[in-house]
Design an enzyme around this catalytic site. Structure first.
Site, short mmCIF file in Angstrom:
data_model
loop_
_atom_site.label_atom_id
_atom_site.label_comp_id
_atom_site.label_asym_id
_atom_site.label_seq_id
_atom_site.Cartn_x
_atom_site.Cartn_y
_atom_site.Cartn_z
NE ARG A 140 -3.89 -0.16 2.49
CZ ARG A 140 -5.18 -0.51 2.28
NH1 ARG A 140 -5.51 -1.75 2.07
NH2 ARG A 140 -6.12 0.40 2.30
CE1 TYR A 143 -4.57 6.69 -3.16
CE2 TYR A 143 -4.72 6.10 -0.84
CZ TYR A 143 -5.23 6.76 -1.94
OH TYR A 143 -6.39 7.51 -1.82
CG ASP A 144 -0.71 3.96 2.56
OD1 ASP A 144 -1.57 3.93 1.65
OD2 ASP A 144 -0.74 3.20 3.54
CD GLU A 145 5.58 6.07 3.32
OE1 GLU A 145 5.40 7.27 3.53
OE2 GLU A 145 6.00 5.29 4.20
CG ASP A 204 -11.81 -11.79 11.26
OD1 ASP A 204 -11.83 -10.62 10.79
OD2 ASP A 204 -11.41 -12.04 12.41
NE ARG A 274 -8.48 4.08 6.86
CZ ARG A 274 -8.31 3.52 5.67
NH1 ARG A 274 -9.30 3.47 4.81
NH2 ARG A 274 -7.15 3.02 5.35
P1 NAD Z 1 -11.08 7.70 -8.90
O1 NAD Z 1 -10.12 6.63 -9.22
O2 NAD Z 1 -12.50 7.55 -9.32
O3 NAD Z 1 -10.58 9.10 -9.47
C1 NAD Z 1 -9.24 9.42 -9.72
C2 NAD Z 1 -9.20 10.18 -11.05
O4 NAD Z 1 -7.84 10.58 -11.30
C3 NAD Z 1 -9.65 9.33 -12.23
O5 NAD Z 1 -10.50 10.08 -13.05
C4 NAD Z 1 -8.33 8.99 -12.94
O6 NAD Z 1 -8.49 8.73 -14.32
C5 NAD Z 1 -7.52 10.24 -12.64
N1 NAD Z 1 -6.08 10.01 -12.72
C6 NAD Z 1 -5.36 9.01 -12.16
N2 NAD Z 1 -4.06 9.14 -12.44
C7 NAD Z 1 -3.95 10.28 -13.20
C8 NAD Z 1 -2.86 10.94 -13.82
N3 NAD Z 1 -1.60 10.47 -13.71
N4 NAD Z 1 -3.11 12.06 -14.54
C9 NAD Z 1 -4.37 12.54 -14.67
N5 NAD Z 1 -5.45 11.95 -14.10
C10 NAD Z 1 -5.24 10.83 -13.38
O7 NAD Z 1 -10.99 7.92 -7.32
P2 NAD Z 1 -11.80 8.89 -6.35
O8 NAD Z 1 -12.42 8.06 -5.30
O9 NAD Z 1 -12.64 9.83 -7.13
O10 NAD Z 1 -10.59 9.68 -5.66
C11 NAD Z 1 -10.26 11.02 -6.01
C12 NAD Z 1 -9.15 11.50 -5.10
O11 NAD Z 1 -9.55 11.44 -3.74
C13 NAD Z 1 -7.87 10.67 -5.20
O12 NAD Z 1 -6.77 11.53 -5.13
C14 NAD Z 1 -7.92 9.79 -3.97
O13 NAD Z 1 -6.65 9.43 -3.53
C15 NAD Z 1 -8.63 10.70 -2.98
N6 NAD Z 1 -9.30 9.90 -1.94
C16 NAD Z 1 -10.48 9.25 -2.21
C17 NAD Z 1 -11.08 8.48 -1.22
C18 NAD Z 1 -12.39 7.78 -1.44
O14 NAD Z 1 -12.84 7.07 -0.54
N7 NAD Z 1 -13.09 7.93 -2.56
C19 NAD Z 1 -10.47 8.35 0.03
C20 NAD Z 1 -9.25 9.01 0.25
C21 NAD Z 1 -8.69 9.79 -0.74
N1 UDP Z 2 -12.80 -5.61 1.43
C1 UDP Z 2 -13.54 -6.78 1.52
N2 UDP Z 2 -14.08 -7.28 0.38
C2 UDP Z 2 -13.95 -6.67 -0.83
C3 UDP Z 2 -13.20 -5.48 -0.91
C4 UDP Z 2 -12.62 -4.99 0.24
O1 UDP Z 2 -13.70 -7.36 2.60
O2 UDP Z 2 -14.50 -7.19 -1.82
C5 UDP Z 2 -12.22 -5.05 2.67
C6 UDP Z 2 -10.76 -4.65 2.57
O3 UDP Z 2 -9.92 -5.76 2.88
C7 UDP Z 2 -10.68 -3.55 3.60
C8 UDP Z 2 -12.06 -2.91 3.57
O4 UDP Z 2 -12.90 -3.85 2.93
O5 UDP Z 2 -10.47 -4.09 4.89
C9 UDP Z 2 -12.10 -1.59 2.80
O6 UDP Z 2 -11.50 -1.82 1.54
P1 UDP Z 2 -11.46 -0.72 0.40
O7 UDP Z 2 -10.62 -1.28 -0.70
O8 UDP Z 2 -12.84 -0.27 0.06
O9 UDP Z 2 -10.77 0.54 1.07
P2 UDP Z 2 -9.44 0.75 1.95
O10 UDP Z 2 -8.89 -0.59 2.37
O11 UDP Z 2 -8.51 1.47 1.06
O12 UDP Z 2 -9.93 1.52 3.09
#
Ligand code: NAD
Ligand code: UDP
Length: 310
Positions: A140, A143-145, A204, A274
């Site tokens: 992960r 993404y995280d870093e 689980d 979380r």
């Molecule tokens: P998403 O994957 O639907 O949207 C990401 C968008 O970025 C897509 O349209 C993709 O085509 C575009 N993209 C990816 N790489 C690109 C690049 N190199 N150049 C140009 N465009 C690019 O995801 P989302 O859920 O809409 O997330 C949007 C933002 O919010 C992201 O930065 C994500 O990390 C952040 N975020 C979302 C959540 C969530 O739960 N939805 C949680 C935490 C953070």
């Molecule tokens: N998860 C699951 N079944 C799925 C997809 C995800 O049990 O089909 C679990 C996953 O292991 C995580 C949680 O649901 O513990 C949330 O996953 P998601 O990918 O939605 O978001 P994130 O882990 O990035 O918070």
């Protein structure tokens, strides 16, 4: 205002473009369509105040804009792990390019950061002061870093160059326009239930997440972006916390059908719990979520039902 939204064709980005156009702004949507889809924004293409640009944020770009929302980055684990090097580049170089542009044209710039900066958290719920527990070499980490480094860049551009920044830490958000094959838990469970397939529980199913409806999240975005002085980072999410088993039960109750649960190995570094501490968002932005999971699932299920029928 003229506003640039990177990642504007994605799940959150398309809702944001729609909202900003509704508020009377001129919107430039920039996306490389990795996880974004044209169908998310086709209804906006007729609007003379909406422009669409196919571009990758890892390459520089220049527009005369007043505000920049940087959302470009795949958000679901299967998508961001598909090409992890590219994911880190997208977060880091995307941030550098947005910040460079903001500095040049004196725009305010907003970073969509994430609860993933807290990693697998040792304290619960997570306040912004918690520095996190991230494995820097795990699956992960790209993404995280990447997101942690983007936050670093935002605060250094702010301190060193006076760039006007806003940073939000988004907790799991769901709603219409998630991809059906996105791999995130809410879309997976709904699509599986609608297809009569078994719901895939990783581990689980006792791990927890806190799910925020997209409209609530966007209200938090816009309040932060337009705040005079508060720059964040600030948690925006719904503190309602659920185990994956509880989520599965709720989805099955709403969708009906014959699906059962099937258990699969927990992916590496999957956080056990979380939940956002939203005290700061309440105090500084007067924001809190209004839509409980029970309610937000309905329009989300409707969306996927229509999509699968279509
Ligand atoms: P998403 O994957 O639907 O949207 C990401 C968008 O970025 C897509 O349209 C993709 O085509 C575009 N993209 C990816 N790489 C690109 C690049 N190199 N150049 C140009 N465009 C690019 O995801 P989302 O859920 O809409 O997330 C949007 C933002 O919010 C992201 O930065 C994500 O990390 C952040 N975020 C979302 C959540 C969530 O739960 N939805 C949680 C935490 C953070
Ligand atoms: N998860 C699951 N079944 C799925 C997809 C995800 O049990 O089909 C679990 C996953 O292991 C995580 C949680 O649901 O513990 C949330 O996953 P998601 O990918 O939605 O978001 P994130 O882990 O990035 O918070």
């Amino acid at each position: 205002m003229r506003i640039l939204v990177t990642g504007g064709a994605g799940f959150l980005g398309s809702h944001l473009c729609e909202r900003l156009l509704g508020e009377g702004h001129d919107v430039i949507c920039l996306d490389n369509f990795f996880t974004g889809r044209k169908r998310n924004i086709t209804h906006l293409l007729q609007d003379p105040y909406f422009e669409l640009v196919r571009h990758d944020v890892t390459d520089p770009f220049k527009y005369e804009v007043d505000q920049i929302y940087n959302l470009a980055c795949p958000a679901s684990p299967p998508h961001y792990q598909f090409n992890p090097i590219k994911t880190t580049k997208t977060s880091v170089m995307g941030a550098i390019h947005c910040l460079g542009l903001a500095k040049r044209v004196q725009a305010r710039v907003f970073q969509a950061s994430t609860s993933e900066v807290y990693g697998d958290p040792e304290i619960h719920p997570q306040p912004e002061s918690y520095k996190g527990s991230v494995n820097p070499i795990g699956i992960r980490a790209c993404y995280d870093e990447g997101k942690r480094c983007a936050e670093t860049l935002f605060f250094d551009y702010h301190r060193q160059n006076g760039v006007d920044i806003r940073v939000v830490r988004i907790f799991n958000t769901y709603g219409p326009r998630m991809l059906p094959d996105d791999g995130r838990v809410v879309s997976n469970f709904i699509v599986q239930a609608l297809r009569g397939e078994d719901l895939t529980i990783y581990g689980d199913g006792t791990q927890t997440r806190s799910f925020c409806y997209v409209d609530d999240l966007l209200e938090g975005f816009v309040r932060l972006m337009n705040h005079d002085s508060f720059i964040g980072p600030v948690n925006v999410g719904n503190p309602g916390e659920f185990t994956m088993l509880e989520l599965a039960e709720l989805v099955l109750e709403k969708v009906g059908g014959k699906s059962k649960l099937s258990f699969h190995p927990l992916p590496g570094d999957d956080p056990l719990q979380r939940q956002p501490d939203i005290t700061l968002a309440r105090e500084k932005l007067g924001w809190e979520p209004k839509v409980p999971l029970e309610q937000g699932l309905d329009p989300t299920i409707d969306y996927f039902r229509k999509l699968l029928e279509g």
